[in-house]
Write a protein that holds these residues in place. Structure first.
Motif, PDB file in Angstrom:
ATOM      1  N   SER A 103      22.634  10.100  20.453  1.00  0.00           N
ATOM      2  CA  SER A 103      24.242   9.678  20.578  1.00  0.00           C
ATOM      3  C   SER A 103      24.861  10.567  18.679  1.00  0.00           C
ATOM      4  O   SER A 103      26.007  10.610  19.334  1.00  0.00           O
ATOM      5  N   THR A 104      24.326  11.786  18.828  1.00  0.00           N
ATOM      6  CA  THR A 104      24.783  12.846  17.794  1.00  0.00           C
ATOM      7  C   THR A 104      23.623  13.749  17.276  1.00  0.00           C
ATOM      8  O   THR A 104      22.428  14.130  16.850  1.00  0.00           O
ATOM      9  N   ARG A 105      25.006  14.518  17.199  1.00  0.00           N
ATOM     10  CA  ARG A 105      24.053  15.813  16.023  1.00  0.00           C
ATOM     11  C   ARG A 105      23.249  15.762  15.402  1.00  0.00           C
ATOM     12  O   ARG A 105      22.453  16.131  14.772  1.00  0.00           O
ATOM     13  N   HIS A 106      24.271  14.590  13.819  1.00  0.00           N
ATOM     14  CA  HIS A 106      23.062  14.393  12.891  1.00  0.00           C
ATOM     15  C   HIS A 106      22.863  13.268  12.969  1.00  0.00           C
ATOM     16  O   HIS A 106      22.867  12.128  11.581  1.00  0.00           O
ATOM     17  N   VAL A 107      21.655  12.977  13.638  1.00  0.00           N
ATOM     18  CA  VAL A 107      20.847  11.583  13.870  1.00  0.00           C
ATOM     19  C   VAL A 107      20.349  11.487  12.476  1.00  0.00           C
ATOM     20  O   VAL A 107      20.320  10.346  11.668  1.00  0.00           O
ATOM     21  N   HIS A 108      19.782  11.920  12.222  1.00  0.00           N
ATOM     22  CA  HIS A 108      19.388  11.724  10.389  1.00  0.00           C
ATOM     23  C   HIS A 108      19.859  11.832   9.749  1.00  0.00           C
ATOM     24  O   HIS A 108      19.837  11.009   8.834  1.00  0.00           O
ATOM     25  N   ARG A 109      20.595  12.123   9.667  1.00  0.00           N
ATOM     26  CA  ARG A 109      22.257  12.099   8.554  1.00  0.00           C
ATOM     27  C   ARG A 109      22.268  10.452   8.657  1.00  0.00           C
ATOM     28  O   ARG A 109      22.224   9.540   7.666  1.00  0.00           O
ATOM     29  N   VAL A 110      22.151   9.625  10.604  1.00  0.00           N
ATOM     30  CA  VAL A 110      22.541   8.000  11.022  1.00  0.00           C
ATOM     31  C   VAL A 110      21.729   7.145   9.877  1.00  0.00           C
ATOM     32  O   VAL A 110      21.761   6.616   9.208  1.00  0.00           O
ATOM     33  N   LEU A 111      20.053   7.781   9.809  1.00  0.00           N
ATOM     34  CA  LEU A 111      18.961   7.081   9.622  1.00  0.00           C
ATOM     35  C   LEU A 111      18.751   7.482   8.007  1.00  0.00           C
ATOM     36  O   LEU A 111      18.686   6.127   7.528  1.00  0.00           O
ATOM     37  N   GLN A 112      19.943   8.654   7.403  1.00  0.00           N
ATOM     38  CA  GLN A 112      19.709   8.361   5.811  1.00  0.00           C
ATOM     39  C   GLN A 112      20.638   7.271   5.487  1.00  0.00           C
ATOM     40  O   GLN A 112      19.892   6.952   4.421  1.00  0.00           O
ATOM     41  N   ALA A 113      21.548   7.161   5.718  1.00  0.00           N
ATOM     42  CA  ALA A 113      23.341   6.186   5.112  1.00  0.00           C
ATOM     43  C   ALA A 113      21.942   4.914   5.570  1.00  0.00           C
ATOM     44  O   ALA A 113      22.165   4.258   4.602  1.00  0.00           O
ATOM     45  N   LEU A 114      21.746   5.117   6.725  1.00  0.00           N
ATOM     46  CA  LEU A 114      21.243   3.114   6.787  1.00  0.00           C
ATOM     47  C   LEU A 114      20.488   2.609   6.465  1.00  0.00           C
ATOM     48  O   LEU A 114      20.261   1.935   5.148  1.00  0.00           O
ATOM     49  N   GLY A 115      19.138   4.317   5.554  1.00  0.00           N
ATOM     50  CA  GLY A 115      18.519   3.958   4.735  1.00  0.00           C
ATOM     51  C   GLY A 115      19.249   2.924   3.289  1.00  0.00           C
ATOM     52  O   GLY A 115      18.167   3.124   2.175  1.00  0.00           O
ATOM     53  N   LYS A 116      19.789   3.571   2.662  1.00  0.00           N
ATOM     54  CA  LYS A 116      20.580   3.214   1.674  1.00  0.00           C
ATOM     55  C   LYS A 116      21.543   2.015   1.382  1.00  0.00           C
ATOM     56  O   LYS A 116      21.822   1.428   0.753  1.00  0.00           O
ATOM     57  N   MET A 117      21.890   0.955   2.978  1.00  0.00           N
ATOM     58  CA  MET A 117      22.763  -0.120   2.940  1.00  0.00           C
ATOM     59  C   MET A 117      21.429  -1.358   2.944  1.00  0.00           C
ATOM     60  O   MET A 117      20.150  -1.392   2.712  1.00  0.00           O
ATOM     61  N   ILE A 118      22.440  -2.194   2.690  1.00  0.00           N
ATOM     62  CA  ILE A 118      22.105  -3.550   2.213  1.00  0.00           C
ATOM     63  C   ILE A 118      21.663  -4.591   3.258  1.00  0.00           C
ATOM     64  O   ILE A 118      22.936  -4.797   3.575  1.00  0.00           O
ATOM     65  N   ASN A 119      20.723  -5.496   3.463  1.00  0.00           N
ATOM     66  CA  ASN A 119      20.837  -6.401   4.819  1.00  0.00           C
ATOM     67  C   ASN A 119      21.682  -7.406   4.162  1.00  0.00           C
ATOM     68  O   ASN A 119      21.371  -8.513   2.520  1.00  0.00           O
ATOM     69  N   ALA A 120      22.496  -7.623   4.674  1.00  0.00           N
ATOM     70  CA  ALA A 120      23.907  -8.712   4.268  1.00  0.00           C
ATOM     71  C   ALA A 120      23.133 -10.273   4.686  1.00  0.00           C
ATOM     72  O   ALA A 120      23.444 -11.233   3.903  1.00  0.00           O
ATOM     73  N   ASN A 121      22.410 -10.525   5.364  1.00  0.00           N
ATOM     74  CA  ASN A 121      21.247 -11.711   4.719  1.00  0.00           C
ATOM     75  C   ASN A 121      20.430 -12.089   3.809  1.00  0.00           C
ATOM     76  O   ASN A 121      20.774 -13.047   3.017  1.00  0.00           O
ATOM     77  N   ASP A 122      20.367 -10.922   3.505  1.00  0.00           N
ATOM     78  CA  ASP A 122      18.557 -11.290   2.771  1.00  0.00           C
ATOM     79  C   ASP A 122      18.361 -10.143   1.853  1.00  0.00           C
ATOM     80  O   ASP A 122      18.157  -9.687   2.732  1.00  0.00           O
ATOM     81  N   PRO A 123      19.149  -9.709   0.876  1.00  0.00           N
ATOM     82  CA  PRO A 123      18.730  -7.838   0.284  1.00  0.00           C
ATOM     83  C   PRO A 123      17.721  -8.202   0.061  1.00  0.00           C
ATOM     84  O   PRO A 123      16.950  -6.911   0.161  1.00  0.00           O
ATOM     85  N   ASN A 124      16.718  -9.371  -0.365  1.00  0.00           N
ATOM     86  CA  ASN A 124      15.172  -8.366  -0.749  1.00  0.00           C
ATOM     87  C   ASN A 124      14.069  -7.784   0.893  1.00  0.00           C
ATOM     88  O   ASN A 124      13.463  -7.721   0.938  1.00  0.00           O
ATOM     89  N   ARG A 125      15.260  -8.373   2.210  1.00  0.00           N
ATOM     90  CA  ARG A 125      14.133  -8.086   3.189  1.00  0.00           C
ATOM     91  C   ARG A 125      14.387  -7.485   3.625  1.00  0.00           C
ATOM     92  O   ARG A 125      13.449  -6.353   4.408  1.00  0.00           O
ATOM     93  N   GLY A 126      15.744  -5.953   3.835  1.00  0.00           N
ATOM     94  CA  GLY A 126      15.412  -5.039   3.624  1.00  0.00           C
ATOM     95  C   GLY A 126      16.032  -4.522   4.670  1.00  0.00           C
ATOM     96  O   GLY A 126      16.345  -5.926   5.832  1.00  0.00           O
ATOM     97  N   ILE A 127      16.797  -3.462   6.068  1.00  0.00           N
ATOM     98  CA  ILE A 127      17.084  -3.216   7.263  1.00  0.00           C
ATOM     99  C   ILE A 127      16.058  -1.639   7.540  1.00  0.00           C
ATOM    100  O   ILE A 127      15.929  -1.500   7.609  1.00  0.00           O
TER     101      ILE A 127
END
Length: 233
Positions: free
Chosen positions: A103-127
């Motif tokens: 879906s993108t030339r930079h899928v690695h960047r997408v996954l890295q960005a997602l890894g820094k985000m916080i689960n809105a339901n439960d921050p301790n759960r992770g995404i």
């Protein structure tokens, strides 16, 4: 990066079904979600299509946010430029977000960005970060992304519409991806799963199996979900 605690929860309940919402009766959605909970389902699967990456146009982050449920939200992004859309789906309560390697030339960047985000339901759960591959994409495409995902989703149909038959070569692909990731990631199979073949798919080693119309057939969603769950055991 530390593995999200949700991964261990999903591994403990594997194999599990993730029920696609597109085929549900949206006029009675609340009642149908309650039936899924009673049947022991843990995951709701949202097929997000933009009409560009694949032919159909389905739903976006506001719809995902509108689902008020205790079930985990499993969001499958079949869209172009997913990086710019991540914030909206995280805010909508996504517990799993899967992006396509195509879906993108930079899928690695997408996954890295997602890894820094916080689960809105439960921050301790992770995404849980998922990486998806179309049926014609070589499995080797995920190897440079090692350490940046917690789930691999293999499409067993071409993306874009329901009702397609399970592509037989997916069976060998599941076995091969299991060898690639070992125990470092969950494996999900999506597409063409029916009450007749779900047990065979589970035997291949899939941790999560996506199914839609086989559950929401307009007749007996509770019984269908139970049947699918029992078939996995």
């Amino acid at each position: 990066m530390t593995r999200p605690p949700l991964v261990d929860r999903l591994r403990a309940s594997a194999p599990q079904i993730s029920v696609g919402v597109l085929t549900a009766d949206w006029l009675t959605l609340g009642a149908q979600l309650e039936l899924m909970e009673r049947a022991g389902v843990e995951l709701l699967h949202f097929d997000v299509m933009d009409g560009a990456f694949c032919p159909m146009l389905t739903l976006g982050a506001p719809v995902v946010a509108g689902f008020k449920t205790r079930l985990l939200k499993d969001v499958h992004l079949m869209i172009e430029d997913p990086l710019s859309k991540l914030d909206g789906f995280v805010a909508a309560g996504a517990d799993i977000i899967t992006v396509h390697v195509e879906s993108t030339r930079h899928v690695h960047r997408v996954l890295q960005a997602l890894g820094k985000m916080i689960n809105a339901n439960d921050p301790n759960r992770g995404i849980v970060r998922g990486i998806a591959l179309n049926p014609g994409t070589p499995l080797e495409a995920i190897e440079p992304l090692a350490g940046e995902f917690e789930m691999v989703l293999l499409l067993a149909v071409n993306p874009g519409w329901g009702g397609q038959k399970f592509i037989a070569s997916t069976c060998e692909r599941v076995k091969r991806v299991r060898e690639i990731v070992r125990d470092t990631a969950l494996i999900c199979v999506d597409g063409g799963v029916t009450q007749d073949n779900i047990a065979n798919v589970a035997r291949l080693g899939a941790d999560i199996i996506v199914t839609g119309s086989a559950v929401f057939d307009g007749k007996a969603p509770f019984e269908n979900a139970q049947h699918m769950m029992h078939a996995l055991r």
